[in-house]
Design a protein around this motif. Structure first.
Motif, PDB file in Angstrom:
ATOM      1  N   GLY A  29       0.795  -1.222   0.000  1.00 27.85           N
ATOM      2  CA  GLY A  29       0.000   0.000   0.000  1.00 27.85           C
ATOM      3  C   GLY A  29       0.823   1.266   0.000  1.00 27.85           C
ATOM      4  N   THR A  30       2.098   1.162  -0.368  1.00 33.61           N
ATOM      5  CA  THR A  30       2.971   2.337  -0.343  1.00 33.61           C
ATOM      6  C   THR A  30       2.984   3.085  -1.668  1.00 33.61           C
ATOM      7  N   ARG A  31       2.382   2.515  -2.712  1.00 34.13           N
ATOM      8  CA  ARG A  31       2.330   3.205  -3.989  1.00 34.13           C
ATOM      9  C   ARG A  31       1.119   2.735  -4.772  1.00 34.13           C
ATOM     10  N   THR A  32       0.753   3.542  -5.743  1.00 39.52           N
ATOM     11  CA  THR A  32      -0.339   3.191  -6.645  1.00 39.52           C
ATOM     12  C   THR A  32       0.247   2.607  -7.921  1.00 39.52           C
ATOM     13  N   PRO A  33      -0.561   1.942  -8.739  1.00 36.65           N
ATOM     14  CA  PRO A  33      -0.049   1.421 -10.012  1.00 36.65           C
ATOM     15  C   PRO A  33       0.564   2.527 -10.860  1.00 36.65           C
ATOM     16  N   TYR A  34       1.514   2.168 -11.718  1.00 38.71           N
ATOM     17  CA  TYR A  34       2.232   3.138 -12.527  1.00 38.71           C
ATOM     18  C   TYR A  34       1.367   3.756 -13.621  1.00 38.71           C
ATOM     19  N   ALA A  35       0.317   3.074 -14.008  1.00 40.88           N
ATOM     20  CA  ALA A  35      -0.568   3.591 -15.049  1.00 40.88           C
ATOM     21  C   ALA A  35      -2.019   3.405 -14.602  1.00 40.88           C
ATOM     22  N   GLU A  36      -2.839   4.389 -14.892  1.00 41.31           N
ATOM     23  CA  GLU A  36      -4.246   4.316 -14.518  1.00 41.31           C
ATOM     24  C   GLU A  36      -5.006   3.415 -15.489  1.00 41.31           C
ATOM     25  N   SER A  37      -5.924   2.622 -14.940  1.00 40.27           N
ATOM     26  CA  SER A  37      -6.805   1.782 -15.752  1.00 40.27           C
ATOM     27  C   SER A  37      -8.149   1.692 -15.051  1.00 40.27           C
ATOM     28  N   PRO A  38      -9.250   1.817 -15.786  1.00 40.77           N
ATOM     29  CA  PRO A  38     -10.566   1.760 -15.144  1.00 40.77           C
ATOM     30  C   PRO A  38     -10.841   0.419 -14.484  1.00 40.77           C
ATOM     31  N   GLU A  39     -10.139  -0.626 -14.919  1.00 40.60           N
ATOM     32  CA  GLU A  39     -10.375  -1.966 -14.356  1.00 40.60           C
ATOM     33  C   GLU A  39     -10.059  -2.050 -12.869  1.00 40.60           C
ATOM     34  N   TRP A  40      -9.221  -1.127 -12.379  1.00 41.34           N
ATOM     35  CA  TRP A  40      -8.870  -1.180 -10.956  1.00 41.34           C
ATOM     36  C   TRP A  40     -10.077  -0.963 -10.051  1.00 41.34           C
ATOM     37  N   ALA A  41     -11.108  -0.346 -10.572  1.00 41.44           N
ATOM     38  CA  ALA A  41     -12.323  -0.138  -9.779  1.00 41.44           C
ATOM     39  C   ALA A  41     -12.997  -1.460  -9.433  1.00 41.44           C
ATOM     40  N   GLN A  42     -12.685  -2.524 -10.185  1.00 40.65           N
ATOM     41  CA  GLN A  42     -13.292  -3.831  -9.942  1.00 40.65           C
ATOM     42  C   GLN A  42     -12.384  -4.764  -9.133  1.00 40.65           C
ATOM     43  N   VAL A  43     -11.251  -4.252  -8.659  1.00 44.36           N
ATOM     44  CA  VAL A  43     -10.250  -5.085  -7.992  1.00 44.36           C
ATOM     45  C   VAL A  43     -10.359  -4.927  -6.480  1.00 44.36           C
ATOM     46  N   GLU A  44     -10.312  -6.046  -5.782  1.00 43.62           N
ATOM     47  CA  GLU A  44     -10.218  -6.014  -4.323  1.00 43.62           C
ATOM     48  C   GLU A  44      -8.757  -5.794  -3.954  1.00 43.62           C
ATOM     49  N   VAL A  45      -8.502  -4.741  -3.192  1.00 41.86           N
ATOM     50  CA  VAL A  45      -7.135  -4.386  -2.828  1.00 41.86           C
ATOM     51  C   VAL A  45      -6.908  -4.690  -1.352  1.00 41.86           C
ATOM     52  N   VAL A  46      -5.866  -5.484  -1.085  1.00 44.75           N
ATOM     53  CA  VAL A  46      -5.526  -5.872   0.282  1.00 44.75           C
ATOM     54  C   VAL A  46      -4.134  -5.352   0.610  1.00 44.75           C
ATOM     55  N   THR A  47      -4.005  -4.702   1.746  1.00 46.40           N
ATOM     56  CA  THR A  47      -2.711  -4.187   2.189  1.00 46.40           C
ATOM     57  C   THR A  47      -2.062  -5.177   3.149  1.00 46.40           C
ATOM     58  N   ALA A  48      -0.833  -5.559   2.838  1.00 41.73           N
ATOM     59  CA  ALA A  48      -0.120  -6.519   3.693  1.00 41.73           C
ATOM     60  C   ALA A  48       1.380  -6.330   3.519  1.00 41.73           C
ATOM     61  N   ASP A  49       2.112  -6.509   4.596  1.00 44.84           N
ATOM     62  CA  ASP A  49       3.568  -6.460   4.574  1.00 44.84           C
ATOM     63  C   ASP A  49       4.071  -7.899   4.570  1.00 44.84           C
ATOM     64  N   ARG A  50       4.419  -8.394   3.402  1.00 49.32           N
ATOM     65  CA  ARG A  50       4.790  -9.800   3.282  1.00 49.32           C
ATOM     66  C   ARG A  50       6.000 -10.155   4.138  1.00 49.32           C
ATOM     67  N   GLU A  51       7.019  -9.324   4.123  1.00 45.04           N
ATOM     68  CA  GLU A  51       8.228  -9.634   4.884  1.00 45.04           C
ATOM     69  C   GLU A  51       7.910  -9.813   6.362  1.00 45.04           C
ATOM     70  N   GLN A  52       7.139  -8.878   6.907  1.00 43.22           N
ATOM     71  CA  GLN A  52       6.793  -8.975   8.323  1.00 43.22           C
ATOM     72  C   GLN A  52       5.912 -10.191   8.596  1.00 43.22           C
ATOM     73  N   GLU A  53       4.939 -10.429   7.735  1.00 39.71           N
ATOM     74  CA  GLU A  53       4.031 -11.552   7.956  1.00 39.71           C
ATOM     75  C   GLU A  53       4.727 -12.886   7.726  1.00 39.71           C
ATOM     76  N   ASP A  54       5.726 -12.928   6.845  1.00 43.30           N
ATOM     77  CA  ASP A  54       6.541 -14.140   6.722  1.00 43.30           C
ATOM     78  C   ASP A  54       7.282 -14.412   8.030  1.00 43.30           C
ATOM     79  N   ARG A  55       7.833 -13.350   8.614  1.00 45.02           N
ATOM     80  CA  ARG A  55       8.538 -13.525   9.890  1.00 45.02           C
ATOM     81  C   ARG A  55       7.582 -13.990  10.982  1.00 45.02           C
ATOM     82  N   ASP A  56       6.349 -13.491  10.927  1.00 43.61           N
ATOM     83  CA  ASP A  56       5.353 -13.877  11.929  1.00 43.61           C
ATOM     84  C   ASP A  56       4.719 -15.231  11.639  1.00 43.61           C
TER      85      ASP A  56
END
Length: 321
Positions: A33-60
C-alpha cells in the motif's frame, strides 16, 4: 476464476491486474500500500485491494494463512525472493488452490556460454538474488513433478515501461547517461561495449502471466524465459539512444576500473551485475507452449520508458523521435 496477485501495484501488476479483469477473472491485489499502479486503468475499480507487509508476515508465520483465507483458485506471486518464503506458501496452499505462478528472474541463469540461452542450456546462477530465484524455481518444479501443487515459473528480463527508469546503456539506473547522450557529450563505456542486456516491456511480462493462467496444464511444472524478441548491447544501445535526441553517440572505450571510478559504488556494482552476465535469451519455449507473442522489441521497450522520463521532466534535452 479468483486470482490473487501478490505485488499487484508494481511494474508487472500495473499491466497484469487490468488484463486479468478484462479476461473476466475476480482479482485481488495484495501490496504494502505504499504506492499506486504506474498507469491508470478503469479496471482497478473492480479489484479487491488488500494491504499486507509480506516480509513482516513471513517472519510472523501468518502470510501463507492470509493468502489461503482469501480462497483463491490461482495465486500469482510477483514478490517472492527466498526459498523459505516460497516453501511456506506452497506447503500451505497445497491442495487448496489450482495453480501457483511464480515470478523468477533471468538471473536464475548465469553468464552466457552459448547464445541464445534456453531453459535447457542456462548456466548455474551466481549472486544471492539469482541463486534464490533458481532454488525457488527448482523447488516448484519438484513440487509439481511429485504430484503436489501445480506450479509455473516465469523468468522476466530487465522489466521496463512508462513510469520508471529503464536499465540504461551502461547497465545501471544513473539518469546522467541520458543527459550525456542527449547533449552529445562523450560517454565512457567499459571495454568494447559488446555486453548484452535482455530488456522486456512490463506489459509483455503481464501477457506471459495471463497466458500461464489460461494454460495451466501446458505450463504445469515448467519454467520460461520472458524477454523481448531482440536484445541490446552497450554500444548499440547507446548509439540508438543518442539518435532519439538527434545526436550521434560519442563513445569512449575505457577499462572497467576507469569506468567504475566515474560512477557511484552502487551504480558501478549495478553495471557489473547487468553486464558481466551478457545474456541473450530464446523465447521459443514460451512461444510454443504458452503462445507468448511480445508486442515490443527491446528498442521499443526502452524508447517508451525514456520518452516517459523526458515527458516527466526527469531528463533534459528533448526528443526528436
Amino acid at each position: 476464476m479468483r486470482v490473487i496477485v501478490i505485488g499487484g501495484s508494481g511494474h508487472i501488476g500495473t499491466f497484469l491486474v487490468p488484463r486479468l479483469v478484462r479476461a473476466g477473472h475476480d482479482v485481488v491485489s495484495i501490496s504494502r500500500g505504499t504506492r499506486t499502479p504506474y498507469a491508470e486503468s478503469p479496471e482497478w475499480a473492480q479489484v479487491e485491494v488488500v494491504t499486507a507487509d509480506r516480509e513482516q508476515e513471513d517472519r510472523d508465520g501468518t502470510f501463507a494463512d492470509r493468502i489461503a483465507a482469501l480462497h483463491p483458485d490461482v495465486v500469482i506471486d510477483l514478490l517472492c525472493f527466498t526459498l523459505d518464503s516460497a516453501t511456506a506458501l506452497v506447503q500451505r496452499l497445497r491442495g487448496e488452490i489450482g495453480h501457483y505462478v511464480f515470478c523468477g528472474s533471468i538471473w536464475s541463469a548465469g553468464p552466457s556460454r552459448s547464445l541464445p540461452i534456453t531453459e535447457e542450456t542456462a548456466t548455474p546462477p551466481f549472486g544471492e538474488y539469482g541463486i534464490q530465484k533458481h532454488r525457488i524455481a527448482r523447488m516448484l518444479r519438484e513440487e509439481t513433478a511429485s504430484g503436489g501443487l501445480l506450479t509455473t515459473s516465469l523468468h522476466p528480463g530487465h522489466i521496463s515501461g512508462p513510469g520508471w527508469a529503464p536499465i540504461g546503456p551502461t547497465g545501471n539506473l544513473d539518469p546522467a547517461v541520458w543527459t550525456t547522450l542527449a547533449s552529445g557529450a562523450p560517454l565512457a563505456i567499459p571495454g568494447l561495449g559488446a555486453e548484452t542486456m535482455a530488456h522486456v516491456h512490463a506489459d509483455d511480462v503481464a501477457q506471459a502471466f495471463e497466458l500461464a493462467v489460461d494454460h495451466p496444464l501446458s505450463a504445469a511444472g515448467e519454467a520460461f524465459f520472458i524477454v523481448a524478441p531482440t536484445a541490446l548491447n552497450v554500444r548499440g544501445y547507446a548509439e540508438l539512444a543518442a539518435s532519439w535526441f538527434g545526436r550521434t553517440a560519442s563513445l569512449e572505450s575505457v577499462t572497467w576500473e576507469e569506468f567504475r571510478a566515474g560512477l557511484s559504488a552502487r551504480d558501478g556494482e549495478t553495471s557489473w551485475e547487468h553486464l558481466v552476465r551478457s545474456q541473450v535469451f530464446s523465447i521459443d519455449k514460451a512461444r510454443d507452449v504458452l503462445g507468448y507473442a511480445p508486442r515490443y522489441t527491446a528498442e521499443e521497450t526502452v524508447l517508451e520508458a525514456v520518452r516517459w522520463l523526458v515527458e516527466a521532466g526527469e531528463v533534459d534535452g528533448g526528443m526528436v523521435v
